[in-house]
Design an enzyme around this catalytic site. Structure first.
Site, PDB file in Angstrom:
ATOM      1  N   ASP A  71       0.838  -1.207   0.000  1.00 38.20           N
ATOM      2  CA  ASP A  71       0.000   0.000   0.000  1.00 38.20           C
ATOM      3  C   ASP A  71       0.872   1.257   0.000  1.00 38.20           C
ATOM      4  OD1 ASP A  71      -2.339   1.410  -0.057  1.00 38.20           O
ATOM      5  OD2 ASP A  71      -2.840   1.114   2.057  1.00 38.20           O
ATOM      6  N   GLY A  72       0.356   2.310  -0.625  1.00 35.83           N
ATOM      7  CA  GLY A  72       1.032   3.608  -0.585  1.00 35.83           C
ATOM      8  C   GLY A  72       1.654   4.046  -1.900  1.00 35.83           C
ATOM      9  N   ASN A  73       1.371   3.331  -2.973  1.00 25.49           N
ATOM     10  CA  ASN A  73       1.939   3.724  -4.277  1.00 25.49           C
ATOM     11  C   ASN A  73       1.474   5.116  -4.702  1.00 25.49           C
ATOM     12  OD1 ASN A  73       2.972   1.179  -4.346  1.00 25.49           O
ATOM     13  ND2 ASN A  73       1.656   0.412  -5.988  1.00 25.49           N
ATOM     14  N   GLY A  74       0.176   5.370  -4.520  1.00 27.19           N
ATOM     15  CA  GLY A  74      -0.393   6.652  -4.950  1.00 27.19           C
ATOM     16  C   GLY A  74       0.235   7.803  -4.182  1.00 27.19           C
TER      17      GLY A  74
ATOM     18  N   GLU B 264     -12.260  -4.650  -4.422  1.00 21.99           N
ATOM     19  CA  GLU B 264     -12.763  -3.273  -4.288  1.00 21.99           C
ATOM     20  C   GLU B 264     -12.026  -2.305  -5.213  1.00 21.99           C
ATOM     21  OE1 GLU B 264     -12.034  -5.240  -1.525  1.00 21.99           O
ATOM     22  OE2 GLU B 264     -14.173  -5.685  -1.344  1.00 21.99           O
ATOM     23  N   ASN B 265     -10.850  -2.701  -5.675  1.00 26.92           N
ATOM     24  CA  ASN B 265     -10.041  -1.779  -6.486  1.00 26.92           C
ATOM     25  C   ASN B 265     -10.638  -1.479  -7.865  1.00 26.92           C
ATOM     26  OD1 ASN B 265      -6.840  -2.955  -5.147  1.00 26.92           O
ATOM     27  ND2 ASN B 265      -8.061  -1.184  -4.535  1.00 26.92           N
ATOM     28  N   TRP B 266     -11.663  -2.238  -8.282  1.00 26.45           N
ATOM     29  CA  TRP B 266     -12.361  -1.915  -9.540  1.00 26.45           C
ATOM     30  C   TRP B 266     -13.039  -0.548  -9.450  1.00 26.45           C
ATOM     31  CZ3 TRP B 266     -10.992  -4.883 -13.399  1.00 26.45           C
ATOM     32  CH2 TRP B 266     -10.737  -6.243 -13.196  1.00 26.45           C
TER      33      TRP B 266
ATOM     34  N   ARG C 273     -11.762   2.158  -8.555  1.00 24.13           N
ATOM     35  CA  ARG C 273     -10.843   3.266  -8.857  1.00 24.13           C
ATOM     36  C   ARG C 273     -11.114   3.807 -10.255  1.00 24.13           C
ATOM     37  NH1 ARG C 273      -5.106   2.296  -5.963  1.00 24.13           N
ATOM     38  NH2 ARG C 273      -5.948   1.630  -3.968  1.00 24.13           N
TER      39      ARG C 273
ATOM     40  N   ARG D 139      -5.117  -1.883   8.796  1.00 16.61           N
ATOM     41  CA  ARG D 139      -6.301  -2.716   8.562  1.00 16.61           C
ATOM     42  C   ARG D 139      -5.940  -3.803   7.559  1.00 16.61           C
ATOM     43  NH1 ARG D 139      -7.470   2.388   6.464  1.00 16.61           N
ATOM     44  NH2 ARG D 139      -7.187   2.497   4.217  1.00 16.61           N
TER      45      ARG D 139
ATOM     46  N   GLU E 109       1.674 -13.174  12.651  1.00 15.06           N
ATOM     47  CA  GLU E 109       2.202 -11.944  13.247  1.00 15.06           C
ATOM     48  C   GLU E 109       1.963 -10.795  12.264  1.00 15.06           C
ATOM     49  OE1 GLU E 109       3.490 -11.347  16.188  1.00 15.06           O
ATOM     50  OE2 GLU E 109       3.531 -13.436  16.865  1.00 15.06           O
TER      51      GLU E 109
HETATM   52  C1  IPE Z   1      -5.280  -2.764  -0.263  1.00 15.63           C
HETATM   53  O1  IPE Z   1      -4.929  -1.462  -0.557  1.00 15.63           O
HETATM   54  C2  IPE Z   1      -5.345  -3.579  -1.508  1.00 15.63           C
HETATM   55  C3  IPE Z   1      -4.076  -3.791  -2.170  1.00 15.63           C
HETATM   56  C4  IPE Z   1      -2.902  -3.497  -1.712  1.00 15.63           C
HETATM   57  C5  IPE Z   1      -4.178  -4.418  -3.466  1.00 15.63           C
HETATM   58  P1  IPE Z   1      -6.054  -0.345  -0.769  1.00 15.63           P
HETATM   59  O2  IPE Z   1      -5.365   0.956  -0.765  1.00 15.63           O
HETATM   60  O3  IPE Z   1      -6.869  -0.677  -1.953  1.00 15.63           O
HETATM   61  O4  IPE Z   1      -6.943  -0.553   0.535  1.00 15.63           O
HETATM   62  P2  IPE Z   1      -7.912   0.440   1.280  1.00 15.63           P
HETATM   63  O5  IPE Z   1      -8.933   0.850   0.271  1.00 15.63           O
HETATM   64  O6  IPE Z   1      -7.078   1.586   1.721  1.00 15.63           O
HETATM   65  O7  IPE Z   1      -8.464  -0.342   2.419  1.00 15.63           O
HETATM   66  C1  IPE Z   2      -1.426   0.145  -3.429  1.00 16.15           C
HETATM   67  O1  IPE Z   2      -1.170   1.510  -3.461  1.00 16.15           O
HETATM   68  C2  IPE Z   2      -1.505  -0.469  -4.806  1.00 16.15           C
HETATM   69  C3  IPE Z   2      -2.839  -0.978  -5.172  1.00 16.15           C
HETATM   70  C4  IPE Z   2      -3.879  -1.018  -4.397  1.00 16.15           C
HETATM   71  C5  IPE Z   2      -2.975  -1.466  -6.520  1.00 16.15           C
HETATM   72  P1  IPE Z   2      -2.360   2.548  -3.521  1.00 16.15           P
HETATM   73  O2  IPE Z   2      -2.705   2.778  -4.954  1.00 16.15           O
HETATM   74  O3  IPE Z   2      -3.491   2.084  -2.668  1.00 16.15           O
HETATM   75  O4  IPE Z   2      -1.693   3.834  -2.923  1.00 16.15           O
HETATM   76  P2  IPE Z   2      -2.352   4.884  -1.939  1.00 16.15           P
HETATM   77  O5  IPE Z   2      -2.919   4.119  -0.782  1.00 16.15           O
HETATM   78  O6  IPE Z   2      -3.402   5.593  -2.718  1.00 16.15           O
HETATM   79  O7  IPE Z   2      -1.223   5.774  -1.550  1.00 16.15           O
HETATM   80 MG    MG Z   3      -4.052   2.398  -0.722  1.00 19.63          MG
END
Ligand code: IPE
Ligand code: IPE
Ligand code: MG
Length: 237
Positions: free
Chosen positions: A23-26, A70-72, A74, A197, A210
């Site tokens: 998580d956190g790429n964006g 859920e990522n659909w 986006r 979470r 863990e």
């Molecule tokens: C969790 O990250 C899913 C993946 C890493 C693929 P999200 O960024 O989509 O999760 P939420 O929406 O913050 O819970």
């Molecule tokens: C996780 O990074 C990658 C995927 C869910 C595909 P995010 O795209 O959720 O990055 P943030 O949480 O918006 O920084």
């Molecule tokens: Mg994220």
């Protein structure tokens, strides 16, 4: 011989299966004034590096959450970019996976993915099927609730056909359905970027795992950060 394991890690107490919520790429991209997709591109490099690290340090299984059910939701452009990125990576990385002994498998509902991606998925599974150094399990269009619902359906159908008694529906049976390839449950779950979470990831399988949360954004999660996570893991009972 695994010469590069940091000396402060105990080889005999390494997790055999690590799961990661990448998580956190964006946010990583945003901090640099780049489009979100630049973060995904960098995140893919991080995943490759982590896979190398697992191989070098003798960690046998890695499961990574790449795309959730859920990522659909986006923006379409971002979803399309991710699908193309997965496809391109699978095409490009199979040769390297062969060299490194990486066997790839997938969890999630792959039937909803673009046909061209499904083809690369099948190709990568077949090509790497006999590799034995690292088991790499990629969660794409994965959601734990959907997975559990699917298992319930399969079991109900078997009972309905008279091939199973309800008394035979045990925890170990459910575990078998959830995990036909018999991968052990993860010993360590890592989630990056400060979110605390599970986001519908491996809810059953993480029962005794863990949990390790770090503020580091996924694209910055390098060997040193993984080392820290393993130290924290070894510091626990
Ligand atoms: C969790 O990250 C899913 C993946 C890493 C693929 P999200 O960024 O989509 O999760 P939420 O929406 O913050 O819970
Ligand atoms: C996780 O990074 C990658 C995927 C869910 C595909 P995010 O795209 O959720 O990055 P943030 O949480 O918006 O920084
Ligand atoms: Mg994220």
């Amino acid at each position: 011989m695994l010469p590069t394991l940091p000396p402060d890690l105990d080889r005999d107490r390494l997790p055999s299966h690590v799961a990661v919520i990448m998580d956190g790429n964006g946010r990583w991209a945003q901090q640099r004034g780049l489009p979100r997709v630049a973060g995904h591109r960098q995140g893919a490099k991080t995943l490759k590096e982590l896979l190398h690290c697992c191989k070098d340090w003798g960690i046998g299984s890695l499961t990574a959450y790449a795309f959730s059910t859920e990522n659909w939701c986006r923006p379409t452009e971002e979803v399309n970019f991710l699908m193309l990125l997965f496809e391109r990576l699978l095409r490009q990385e199979v040769a390297e996976m062969q060299r490194e002994g990486v066997r790839i498998s997938f969890i999630g509902d792959l039937s909803a993915l673009p046909d061209t991606l499904q083809r690369e998925v099948r190709r990568a599974i077949v090509a790497t099927a006999n590799n034995q150094t690292v088991q790499f399990n990629l969660a794409v269009n994965y959601g734990s609730r959907a997975e559990l619902t699917q298992v319930c359906r399969q079991i109900v159908e078997k009972v309905r056909q008279g091939n199973l008694n309800s008394s035979e529906v045990t925890e170990s049976l459910i575990a078998q359905y959830l995990n036909p390839s018999n991968l052990p449950d993860p010993d360590l779950l890592i989630r990056t970027s400060g979110e605390i979470r599970l986001s519908n990831f491996l809810l059953w399988q993480l029962a005794y795992t863990e949990l390790y949360f770090t503020d580091t954004l996924w694209p910055d999660f390098d060997r040193a950060a993984f080392h820290q996570a393993l130290l924290a893991y070894q510091g626990r009972d």
